[in-house]
Scaffold this motif. Structure first.
Motif, PDB file in Angstrom:
ATOM      1  N   ASP A 234      -4.417  12.076  14.144  1.00 28.97           N
ATOM      2  CA  ASP A 234      -3.290  12.894  13.723  1.00 28.97           C
ATOM      3  C   ASP A 234      -2.081  12.018  13.345  1.00 28.97           C
ATOM      4  OD1 ASP A 234      -2.331  15.522  13.284  1.00 28.97           O
ATOM      5  OD2 ASP A 234      -0.947  15.172  14.975  1.00 28.97           O
ATOM      6  N   GLU A 235      -1.839  10.967  14.125  1.00 28.21           N
ATOM      7  CA  GLU A 235      -0.731  10.042  13.804  1.00 28.21           C
ATOM      8  C   GLU A 235      -0.980   9.340  12.481  1.00 28.21           C
ATOM      9  OE1 GLU A 235       1.214   7.734  17.263  1.00 28.21           O
ATOM     10  OE2 GLU A 235      -0.838   8.149  17.903  1.00 28.21           O
ATOM     11  N   LEU A 236      -2.252   9.032  12.223  1.00 33.06           N
ATOM     12  CA  LEU A 236      -2.592   8.374  10.952  1.00 33.06           C
ATOM     13  C   LEU A 236      -2.251   9.311   9.796  1.00 33.06           C
ATOM     14  CD1 LEU A 236      -4.190   5.893   9.644  1.00 33.06           C
ATOM     15  CD2 LEU A 236      -6.145   7.455   9.599  1.00 33.06           C
ATOM     16  N   ARG A 237      -2.616  10.565   9.965  1.00 30.04           N
ATOM     17  CA  ARG A 237      -2.430  11.542   8.875  1.00 30.04           C
ATOM     18  C   ARG A 237      -0.966  11.883   8.624  1.00 30.04           C
ATOM     19  NH1 ARG A 237      -7.241  12.563   7.443  1.00 30.04           N
ATOM     20  NH2 ARG A 237      -8.975  13.198   8.800  1.00 30.04           N
ATOM     21  N   THR A 238      -0.123  11.720   9.649  1.00 31.50           N
ATOM     22  CA  THR A 238       1.285  12.113   9.487  1.00 31.50           C
ATOM     23  C   THR A 238       2.215  10.895   9.374  1.00 31.50           C
ATOM     24  OG1 THR A 238       1.482  12.260  11.880  1.00 31.50           O
ATOM     25  CG2 THR A 238       0.993  14.320  10.709  1.00 31.50           C
ATOM     26  N   ALA A 239       1.635   9.699   9.234  1.00 27.35           N
ATOM     27  CA  ALA A 239       2.449   8.465   9.182  1.00 27.35           C
ATOM     28  C   ALA A 239       3.289   8.417   7.914  1.00 27.35           C
ATOM     29  CB  ALA A 239       1.528   7.251   9.241  1.00 27.35           C
ATOM     30  N   ASP A 240       4.384   7.619   7.972  1.00 25.59           N
ATOM     31  CA  ASP A 240       5.209   7.386   6.772  1.00 25.59           C
ATOM     32  C   ASP A 240       4.525   6.362   5.869  1.00 25.59           C
ATOM     33  OD1 ASP A 240       7.185   9.043   7.872  1.00 25.59           O
ATOM     34  OD2 ASP A 240       8.068   7.354   8.981  1.00 25.59           O
ATOM     35  N   GLU A 241       3.958   5.325   6.502  1.00 26.48           N
ATOM     36  CA  GLU A 241       3.237   4.292   5.742  1.00 26.48           C
ATOM     37  C   GLU A 241       1.983   3.905   6.522  1.00 26.48           C
ATOM     38  OE1 GLU A 241       5.475   0.808   4.442  1.00 26.48           O
ATOM     39  OE2 GLU A 241       7.372   1.873   4.670  1.00 26.48           O
ATOM     40  N   VAL A 242       0.937   3.551   5.808  1.00 30.31           N
ATOM     41  CA  VAL A 242      -0.260   2.968   6.431  1.00 30.31           C
ATOM     42  C   VAL A 242      -0.588   1.688   5.673  1.00 30.31           C
ATOM     43  CG1 VAL A 242      -2.737   3.273   6.895  1.00 30.31           C
ATOM     44  CG2 VAL A 242      -1.170   5.201   7.255  1.00 30.31           C
ATOM     45  N   TRP A 243      -0.877   0.617   6.426  1.00 30.33           N
ATOM     46  CA  TRP A 243      -1.212  -0.673   5.794  1.00 30.33           C
ATOM     47  C   TRP A 243      -2.566  -1.154   6.301  1.00 30.33           C
ATOM     48  CZ3 TRP A 243       3.623  -3.677   7.981  1.00 30.33           C
ATOM     49  CH2 TRP A 243       4.804  -3.080   7.519  1.00 30.33           C
ATOM     50  N   LEU A 244      -3.207  -1.964   5.469  1.00 30.87           N
ATOM     51  CA  LEU A 244      -4.424  -2.668   5.886  1.00 30.87           C
ATOM     52  C   LEU A 244      -4.173  -4.160   5.713  1.00 30.87           C
ATOM     53  CD1 LEU A 244      -7.003  -0.415   4.033  1.00 30.87           C
ATOM     54  CD2 LEU A 244      -6.783  -0.571   6.521  1.00 30.87           C
ATOM     55  N   SER A 245      -4.753  -4.992   6.577  1.00 32.00           N
ATOM     56  CA  SER A 245      -4.534  -6.441   6.453  1.00 32.00           C
ATOM     57  C   SER A 245      -5.838  -7.211   6.586  1.00 32.00           C
ATOM     58  CB  SER A 245      -3.555  -6.918   7.532  1.00 32.00           C
ATOM     59  OG  SER A 245      -4.185  -6.947   8.798  1.00 32.00           O
ATOM     60  N   SER A 246      -5.931  -8.289   5.817  1.00 30.98           N
ATOM     61  CA  SER A 246      -7.050  -9.237   5.988  1.00 30.98           C
ATOM     62  C   SER A 246      -6.672 -10.555   5.318  1.00 30.98           C
ATOM     63  CB  SER A 246      -8.347  -8.702   5.381  1.00 30.98           C
ATOM     64  OG  SER A 246      -8.321  -8.837   3.977  1.00 30.98           O
ATOM     65  N   SER A 247      -7.451 -11.573   5.629  1.00 33.09           N
ATOM     66  CA  SER A 247      -7.210 -12.897   5.053  1.00 33.09           C
ATOM     67  C   SER A 247      -7.386 -12.898   3.545  1.00 33.09           C
ATOM     68  CB  SER A 247      -8.183 -13.909   5.662  1.00 33.09           C
ATOM     69  OG  SER A 247      -7.936 -14.013   7.028  1.00 33.09           O
ATOM     70  N   THR A 248      -8.203 -11.990   3.035  1.00 31.31           N
ATOM     71  CA  THR A 248      -8.489 -11.992   1.598  1.00 31.31           C
ATOM     72  C   THR A 248      -7.513 -11.123   0.799  1.00 31.31           C
ATOM     73  OG1 THR A 248     -10.231 -10.453   2.242  1.00 31.31           O
ATOM     74  CG2 THR A 248     -10.919 -12.634   1.546  1.00 31.31           C
ATOM     75  N   TYR A 249      -6.960 -10.085   1.419  1.00 35.32           N
ATOM     76  CA  TYR A 249      -6.061  -9.182   0.680  1.00 35.32           C
ATOM     77  C   TYR A 249      -4.631  -9.200   1.195  1.00 35.32           C
ATOM     78  CZ  TYR A 249      -9.960  -7.183  -1.853  1.00 35.32           C
ATOM     79  OH  TYR A 249     -11.031  -7.014  -2.685  1.00 35.32           O
ATOM     80  N   ASN A 250      -4.385 -10.008   2.271  1.00 33.28           N
ATOM     81  CA  ASN A 250      -3.050 -10.015   2.825  1.00 33.28           C
ATOM     82  C   ASN A 250      -2.731  -8.626   3.391  1.00 33.28           C
ATOM     83  OD1 ASN A 250      -0.442 -10.817   3.328  1.00 33.28           O
ATOM     84  ND2 ASN A 250      -0.372 -12.113   1.527  1.00 33.28           N
ATOM     85  N   VAL A 251      -1.648  -7.978   2.965  1.00 31.71           N
ATOM     86  CA  VAL A 251      -1.329  -6.643   3.469  1.00 31.71           C
ATOM     87  C   VAL A 251      -1.262  -5.686   2.280  1.00 31.71           C
ATOM     88  CG1 VAL A 251       0.200  -5.318   4.978  1.00 31.71           C
ATOM     89  CG2 VAL A 251       0.160  -7.793   5.135  1.00 31.71           C
ATOM     90  N   VAL A 252      -1.992  -4.580   2.365  1.00 37.00           N
ATOM     91  CA  VAL A 252      -1.970  -3.604   1.263  1.00 37.00           C
ATOM     92  C   VAL A 252      -1.592  -2.222   1.803  1.00 37.00           C
ATOM     93  CG1 VAL A 252      -3.697  -4.827  -0.130  1.00 37.00           C
ATOM     94  CG2 VAL A 252      -4.449  -3.058   1.451  1.00 37.00           C
ATOM     95  N   ALA A 253      -1.002  -1.428   0.926  1.00 37.06           N
ATOM     96  CA  ALA A 253      -0.610  -0.066   1.303  1.00 37.06           C
ATOM     97  C   ALA A 253      -1.791   0.879   1.104  1.00 37.06           C
ATOM     98  CB  ALA A 253       0.543   0.385   0.416  1.00 37.06           C
TER      99      ALA A 253
END
Ligand code: PDD
Length: 286
Positions: A234-253
């Motif tokens: 539920d917190e994921l669905r109502t978040a203002d921003e969500v990011w993903l991170s990895s060594s290959t993509y750095n941080v993406v929205a």
């Protein structure tokens, strides 16, 4: 996908990747009895080398395999790999250590085997400007991986199936959820921004302790409240921003999850700040 660079390292020798060969009896092939690392290098310099090789040492220890090299030896091997590929662009190094081969197929560890060691270099994956501006789309999937996701093993079939599910849904990543709790992406860590606070799931056996995740936490701490804590679906669905991170993509929205927009459906302001902090850090490291 980007094509790997031409020279690889295999068991003590630098060789054209097209000519590299390994036995089908290798336990990495038969049992996925093997661990790996992915290390980015910017302008020819590895980023967070020590952290990546500390993690490799922990992965090896977790599967009962002695480290075949010291950090210093790994560094020499990989710097030479970068040099032989004349890799001036931003790349990542893939390193894999398997338990080696024996004649036959038997589940328990062989009495004697020599680890197989492989490394190759690839340009970092390219993202279109359009995707960067728009942000990624993701789906959620229920976790069906094994119980030691903190070990960076090449036993990645569940992750592969999750990523393929994302691909077939026309999105970039699958977000792994277990009993209503958000864990990570199929090959990336996850962050949720709400009310100005950045949160990420705690580091335990259910997620990979990402090196980029640590960098994000470090950089965020200066300016924003951060927390490693349980995050609900539920917190994921109502978040203002969500990011993903990895060594290959750095941080993406992530701007769409299961077809619904995250926040206002655009990459958020805190991510912009994070990208700038990252760029400064990487420039200092090179
Ligand atoms: N993936 N979680 C999972 C399951 C991963 O496979 C990865 C990395 C991460 C991020 O970790 P790091 O920031 O140390 O790259 C999190 C690599 C890049 C891969 O398998 O290609």
């Amino acid at each position: 996908m980007t094509e790997p660079l031409p020279v690889c390292y295999l068991n003590g020798a630098y060789t054209p990747l097209h000519e590299a060969r390994i036995s089908p009896l290798d336990r990495g092939f038969l049992f996925a009895d093997s661990v790996y690392e992915v290390v980015p290098a910017f302008g020819g310099r590895m980023f967070r080398f020590r952290e990546h090789f500390d993690r490799l040492a922990r992965s090896l220890q977790a599967i009962g395999l002695a480290s075949p090299h010291t950090h210093q030896q790994w560094q020499t091997i990989l710097e030479e790999l970068i040099r032989r590929n004349e890799a001036a662009q931003d790349i990542y190094l893939y390193v894999q250590v398997t338990r080696g081969m024996e004649f036959g197929r038997s589940h328990p560890f062989p009495a004697q085997s020599t680890p197989s060691i492989f490394a190759m270099a690839s340009p970092l994956p390219l993202q279109s400007e359009e995707l960067r501006t728009r942000g990624w789309a993701a789906i959620t999937v229920e976790d069906f991986r094994w119980g030691r996701c903190d070990v960076k093993t090449t036993a990645l079939l569940a992750n592969v199936l999750m990523k393929q599910r994302a691909r077939e849904a026309g999105v970039q990543e699958a977000i792994v959820v277990r009993d209503d709790e958000v864990l990570e992406g199929s090959s990336m860590n996850i962050f949720v921004v709400a009310g100005g606070q950045i949160s990420t799931p705690p580091s335990d056996h259910r997620i990979l302790p990402g090196i980029t995740r640590e960098v994000v936490l470090e950089l965020a701490r200066d300016a924003t409240p951060v927390a490693a804590r349980r995050i609900t679906l539920d917190e994921l669905r109502t978040a203002d921003e969500v990011w993903l991170s990895s060594s290959t993509y750095n941080v993406v929205a992530v701007t769409t999850i299961d077809g619904r927009p995250v926040g206002d459906g655009k990459p958020g302001p805190l991510l912009g700040r994070m990208h700038r902090a990252f760029a400064t850090l990487q420039a200092q490291a090179t």
